[in-house]
Design a protein around this motif. Structure first.
Motif, mmCIF file in Angstrom:
data_model
loop_
_atom_site.group_PDB
_atom_site.id
_atom_site.type_symbol
_atom_site.label_atom_id
_atom_site.label_comp_id
_atom_site.label_asym_id
_atom_site.label_seq_id
_atom_site.Cartn_x
_atom_site.Cartn_y
_atom_site.Cartn_z
ATOM 1 N N ALA A 4 37.073 16.904 -9.986
ATOM 2 C CA ALA A 4 36.320 15.706 -9.628
ATOM 3 C C ALA A 4 34.928 15.726 -10.257
ATOM 4 O O ALA A 4 34.423 14.702 -10.731
ATOM 5 C CB ALA A 4 36.207 15.589 -8.111
ATOM 6 N N TYR A 7 35.360 14.953 -13.984
ATOM 7 C CA TYR A 7 35.745 13.573 -14.252
ATOM 8 C C TYR A 7 34.603 12.601 -13.952
ATOM 9 O O TYR A 7 34.393 11.628 -14.667
ATOM 10 C CB TYR A 7 36.965 13.201 -13.418
ATOM 11 C CG TYR A 7 37.494 11.824 -13.725
ATOM 12 C CD1 TYR A 7 38.085 11.540 -14.950
ATOM 13 C CD2 TYR A 7 37.373 10.789 -12.803
ATOM 14 C CE1 TYR A 7 38.557 10.276 -15.249
ATOM 15 C CE2 TYR A 7 37.850 9.523 -13.092
ATOM 16 C CZ TYR A 7 38.438 9.269 -14.317
ATOM 17 O OH TYR A 7 38.895 8.017 -14.613
ATOM 18 N N THR A 8 33.838 12.882 -12.896
ATOM 19 C CA THR A 8 32.801 11.951 -12.451
ATOM 20 C C THR A 8 31.523 12.091 -13.262
ATOM 21 O O THR A 8 30.879 11.088 -13.591
ATOM 22 C CB THR A 8 32.482 12.186 -10.965
ATOM 23 O OG1 THR A 8 33.689 12.105 -10.206
ATOM 24 C CG2 THR A 8 31.500 11.146 -10.458
ATOM 25 N N HIS A 9 31.145 13.310 -13.608
ATOM 26 C CA HIS A 9 29.810 13.536 -14.161
ATOM 27 C C HIS A 9 29.770 13.922 -15.632
ATOM 28 O O HIS A 9 28.681 14.035 -16.206
ATOM 29 C CB HIS A 9 29.096 14.613 -13.344
ATOM 30 C CG HIS A 9 28.886 14.235 -11.912
ATOM 31 N ND1 HIS A 9 28.024 13.233 -11.521
ATOM 32 C CD2 HIS A 9 29.450 14.711 -10.769
ATOM 33 C CE1 HIS A 9 28.051 13.119 -10.203
ATOM 34 N NE2 HIS A 9 28.901 14.003 -9.728
ATOM 35 N N THR A 311 26.502 3.250 -9.416
ATOM 36 C CA THR A 311 26.879 4.548 -9.975
ATOM 37 C C THR A 311 26.577 5.703 -9.034
ATOM 38 O O THR A 311 27.361 6.636 -8.919
ATOM 39 C CB THR A 311 26.150 4.788 -11.312
ATOM 40 O OG1 THR A 311 26.395 3.681 -12.171
ATOM 41 C CG2 THR A 311 26.607 6.079 -11.963
ATOM 42 N N ASN A 314 26.032 7.177 -2.567
ATOM 43 C CA ASN A 314 26.936 7.904 -1.672
ATOM 44 C C ASN A 314 26.491 7.567 -0.259
ATOM 45 O O ASN A 314 25.480 8.067 0.214
ATOM 46 C CB ASN A 314 26.859 9.405 -1.929
ATOM 47 C CG ASN A 314 27.764 10.198 -0.999
ATOM 48 O OD1 ASN A 314 28.200 9.699 0.033
ATOM 49 N ND2 ASN A 314 28.032 11.440 -1.350
#
Length: 318
Positions: A4, A7-9, A311, A314
């Protein structure tokens, strides 16, 4: 959560040397971190794109063009021809042919095409330094020596394997030590498949599955019209309704029933309440997507607030 994180950062061109296999300050190689430390005691900071020119391995056919139990998806002489002649870190495709030759029937896989087959054989060619150096030489970060399918093609392939569809690719995540056991045990089958897909395909510059296999996205019949969303209800009578104030003349399609008044903003409408600076709004391309923003020379207002919220928000972080 290493897949994760990758993929995210991962921003492939954020740190040098460029690539998905870059450790150190780059988050890109997190998905490979535990495997290389567990098997070869290689610290994360030592993961750097490999100089495949020095390895002196050139991709060349013929290739089988299938796995035992799958359709013959291409002619051995011409299969994956777009990759022929490119450098690689080793004859990795032979290992992948053997490995997935065992996995295909073992895990009940039923679907295979040439793009999926070639993606499996050459998934880690982008560990090579040369794969992204090509983009630098071309002066264009959105080009590659050859384009691989996007992550969702490999994810779709996994979903067509009966074992992975029901149980997920957790056993392979465990075998490769990509994630710790307690994390793997918390994943759904779809999440485990996605994590394993990140290991195989984490370059955002790729060929979309809709272009490779448009048949996977065909829908029968005309789309169902979407009814206009109802306007939000007015506040209950027990709540104090703000007075109209200076901005009461809002457009008829204002998205909320509230107005800006008494210093309270309870609804957004760009024409009435500008929430980006004019330089940002009028830019030819919205810069927030690639981490850049324009600055208003008079107010020092950087803009890109919508991109920042979308983006980085959270909801449960603070």
């Amino acid at each position: 959560g290493y897949a994760a994180i990758s993929y995210t950062h991962c921003n492939i061109f954020e740190y040098e040397p460029f690539g998905v296999y870059a450790g150190g300050p780059s988050p890109c190689a997190r998905v490979y971190q535990r495997l290389f430390f567990s098997y070869w005691s290689t610290p994360y900071g030592d993961l750097i794109p490999i100089n495949c020119t020095q390895a002196k391995v050139i991709i060349e056919g013929p290739f089988d063009g299938n796995f035992p139990g799958s359709d013959q998806v291409c002619d051995p002489a011409t299969c994956c021809s777009y990759a022929h002649g490119h450098v690689h870190l080793g004859r990795e495709w032979e290992y992948q042919q053997e490995t997935w030759g065992e996995r295909y029937q073992k895990y009940g896989c039923t679907w295979m095409t040439e793009p999926a087959y070639c993606q499996i054989l050459f998934y880690n060619v982008n560990w090579c330094h040369e794969f992204y150096e090509y983009a630098r030489e071309q002066g264009n970060k959105q080009v590659r020596p050859f384009m691989q399918p996007c992550i969702n093609l490999f994810d779709y392939f996994l979903s067509q394997c009966s074992t992975f569809k029901v149980l997920g690719a957790g056993p392979l995540l465990q075998a490769l030590k990509i994630e710790p056991d307690h994390y793997i045990n918390s994943l759904s089958s779809a999440e485990a498949n996605t994590a394993f897909s990140v290991f195989h395909a984490n370059d955002r510059v790729c060929t979309p599955i809709a272009e490779i296999h448009p048949d996977l996205f065909k829908k029968d019949g005309a789309p169902t019209p979407i009814s206009p969303s109802p306007r939000p209800p007015s506040p209950p009578s027990s709540c104090a309704t703000p007075s109209p104030g200076a901005n009461s003349q809002v457009p008829s399609d204002f998205p909320f029933s509230f107005k800006k008044a008494d210093g309270v903003l309870a609804g957004l409408y760009p024409a009435t309440f500008p929430f980006e600076n004019d330089n940002y709004v009028s830019a030819a391309t919205l810069p927030g997507a690639d981490g850049h923003a324009t600055i208003d020379p008079e107010t020092n207002d950087i803009g890109g607030y919508a991109a920042i919220s979308y983006t980085h928000c959270n909801i449960f972080e603070y």
